[in-house]
Motif scaffolding. Sequence first.
Motif, PDB file in Angstrom:
ATOM      1  N   ARG A 202       0.864  -1.338  -0.025  1.00 51.92           N
ATOM      2  CA  ARG A 202      -0.139   0.085  -0.034  1.00 51.92           C
ATOM      3  C   ARG A 202       0.770   1.128   0.086  1.00 51.92           C
ATOM      4  O   ARG A 202       0.514   2.532   0.363  1.00 51.92           O
ATOM      5  N   ASP A 233      -8.698 -12.540  -3.378  1.00 49.86           N
ATOM      6  CA  ASP A 233      -7.456 -11.853  -3.240  1.00 49.86           C
ATOM      7  C   ASP A 233      -7.565 -10.537  -3.176  1.00 49.86           C
ATOM      8  O   ASP A 233      -8.116  -9.629  -4.084  1.00 49.86           O
ATOM      9  N   THR A 234      -7.150 -10.006  -2.085  1.00 53.16           N
ATOM     10  CA  THR A 234      -7.290  -8.421  -1.669  1.00 53.16           C
ATOM     11  C   THR A 234      -6.686  -7.531  -2.716  1.00 53.16           C
ATOM     12  O   THR A 234      -6.670  -6.286  -3.017  1.00 53.16           O
ATOM     13  N   LYS A 236      -6.487  -7.718  -5.673  1.00 50.07           N
ATOM     14  CA  LYS A 236      -7.129  -7.767  -6.892  1.00 50.07           C
ATOM     15  C   LYS A 236      -7.690  -6.278  -7.317  1.00 50.07           C
ATOM     16  O   LYS A 236      -7.676  -5.456  -8.353  1.00 50.07           O
ATOM     17  N   GLU A 237      -7.923  -5.434  -6.143  1.00 52.47           N
ATOM     18  CA  GLU A 237      -8.345  -3.957  -6.234  1.00 52.47           C
ATOM     19  C   GLU A 237      -6.977  -3.255  -6.516  1.00 52.47           C
ATOM     20  O   GLU A 237      -7.310  -2.352  -7.293  1.00 52.47           O
TER      21      GLU A 237
END
Length: 257
Positions: A202, A233-234, A236-237
């Motif tokens: 991030r 799957d996070t 993906k964003e």
Amino acid sequence: MTLSIDNLQQMEIEYIKMFSEVSEDEQTLTFNNSNIPDMYTHNFDLYKSDVGLLEYIESQINKVETKAKGFFRIETYHPISADLIEKLSVKPQICTYDFMGIETRNYINLIGNPECSVLSAESSRVLEDGITVDIAVNEEGMGLDFATRRIKGKAEVYKNPDKAIELFVCYSGDTPIGNIEYIPFNRVAKFEDFDILEDYQRRSFGTSVLKHLLEKAFDNNIEHAYLITDQADTAKEMYKKNGFEKVGEKTELLFLF
């Protein structure tokens, strides 16, 4: 040229063949990596047809040698009904994966972290950094022994000049913080095993890596790139934010004995 399931399936086959032996019959492709026989993703069957899946699975999971191996993994690009799952004598773990594609020219729209550098693992130093990062990312989920055997086995393929695969390592300053595989084939590039250490997520390091590889592909006249992500799957964003779109899916059934 547009990405199609046929394009993606052929690309996936070419990728796995770099690590595994393959045998083929009318219905299936069977992959076997004898160097890492307990690695599910390199030892599995790809079922090509949209008929006869139930009968094929039952024939395989009831074999003595399958049960001795401890697992049976099968992939298909065709939908699997709830009715088929209900009829199976052994219930599998089910996972659906999305193929996320992008036109490589879109690299110009990505803005990464200026502290990031991305190096090819052509030298032993960068390769060792990539191995260290990979173990650090996967040790908790896979266990140290398997995580180490897995990446060191893959590293032997990275070092083979006859294999069309390249490992890239992401750095924050001089600190290795991530890695990714890059595989070009027939004007498509596949990105695989993309990881950034949790403390650096991030912060646009992942975007920097994607931008670097998309630009590399574009400069080599490759029109499209893709990666595969678990539907849950996070990450993906992050891929969507950077312009990747879903272009297909596949389903995995994993039977453990």
